[in-house]
Design an enzyme around this catalytic site. Structure first.
Site, short mmCIF file in Angstrom:
data_model
loop_
_atom_site.label_atom_id
_atom_site.label_comp_id
_atom_site.label_asym_id
_atom_site.label_seq_id
_atom_site.Cartn_x
_atom_site.Cartn_y
_atom_site.Cartn_z
N TYR A 44 39.66 55.18 49.57
CA TYR A 44 39.50 56.26 50.54
C TYR A 44 38.08 56.81 50.55
O TYR A 44 37.73 57.58 51.46
CB TYR A 44 40.46 57.42 50.23
N HIS A 102 46.87 49.39 44.73
CA HIS A 102 46.91 49.84 46.12
C HIS A 102 47.56 48.81 47.04
O HIS A 102 48.35 49.17 47.93
CB HIS A 102 45.49 50.15 46.59
#
Length: 271
Positions: A44, A102
């Site tokens: 992110y 992830h």
């Protein structure tokens, strides 16, 4: 309907797509509103700002549940611990409460037995209190359970919202006792235009977002809605106090249309 009994607080603030100083300010706003669960990821590119927002809140570290994620490019031999250590430095912490893979290794480039052993090692070293996975399919989950045991997988974070209820992986994980964390729980705002949800919201004097999150929580999921609006961030917490009827839950279940928002060349072949 499945009761939730996992280690994650059932509602958290998701920081996906929040960048720069906005990520700091919104993380702080979420904590001031009452959130104690913050979800970020190295991918992110906002861990430093999220960490600053947490620090500015003045809350004791033990009051918070912080999740980050190791991106698939860092699942190679010997790469997981350095990646998590760099995340911790950006966050300004000595550990996270949860570290997730992830995405499964893209195209199975890296062997799962190796990267999950690395994940177990960072937990054993105290860098993460819990470990888990994200975007794992039934095939990946079965392999992970064989390697780690279902009890070591704190959650599988996947896309779930009224228009993609993701029953194949949800049913599979719930049968194994692995909680699901729903990302994109508001379908990137698309739930706001849905008449069934709007009608239920009106009946309860609630927002459509609150109804949607209450539904997902009633289904036994953790939810991590994001918003760039401090008022909506605070309002979303009200979902925890909203109880939907069996008829309302059934009406929302009927909205499932297999409408997936997150997919791409990096993604596995979803169930």
């Amino acid at each position: 309907m499945s009761a939730y009994s996992g280690v994650l607080p059932q509602i958290g603030y998701g920081t996906f797509q929040q960048r720069g100083d906005a990520a700091r300010a919104l993380t702080l706003a979420a904590l001031e509103a009452g959130y104690r669960h913050i979800d970020t990821a190295e991918g992110y590119e906002n861990e430093s700002e999220v960490g600053r927002g947490i620090a500015e809140s003045g809350l004791a570290r033990g009051e918070l549940f912080v999740t980050t994620k190791v991106k698939p490019e860092h699942l190679g031999p010997g790469q997981v611990r350095p990646a998590l250590t760099a995340s911790l430095e950006r966050l300004g912490m000595d550990h996270v409460d949860l570290c997730l893979v992830h995405w499964p290794s893209i195209g199975d480039e890296y062997e799962m037995s190796d990267y999950l052993a690395q994940m177990a090692a960072v937990k054993a070293a105290g860098l993460a209190r819990h470990i888990g996975v994200s975007n794992f399919t039934k095939r990946h989950i079965d392999r992970a359970v064989a390697l780690l045991g279902a009890g070591e997988i704190a959650t599988n974070q996947v896309e779930i919202h009224p228009f993609l209820q993701n029953r194949p992986i949800v049913d599979h994980c719930q049968a194994l006792g692995i909680p699901l964390t729903a990302y994109c729980p508001l379908a990137r705002g698309q739930v706001m235009e849905e008449p069934v949800l709007a009608g239920i919201a009106e009946a309860h004097g609630a927002t459509v977002a609150q109804v949607t999150l209450a539904f997902l929580m009633a289904e036994g999921h953790v939810v991590i809605p994001t918003s760039s609006n401090p008022g909506r961030i605070a309002s979303n917490l009200g979902a925890a106090d909203l109880t939907l009827t069996a008829e309302e839950l059934a009406a929302i279940r009927a909205l499932d249309a297999g409408h997936r928002l997150v997919n791409g060349a990096w993604a596995p072949d979803f169930d």
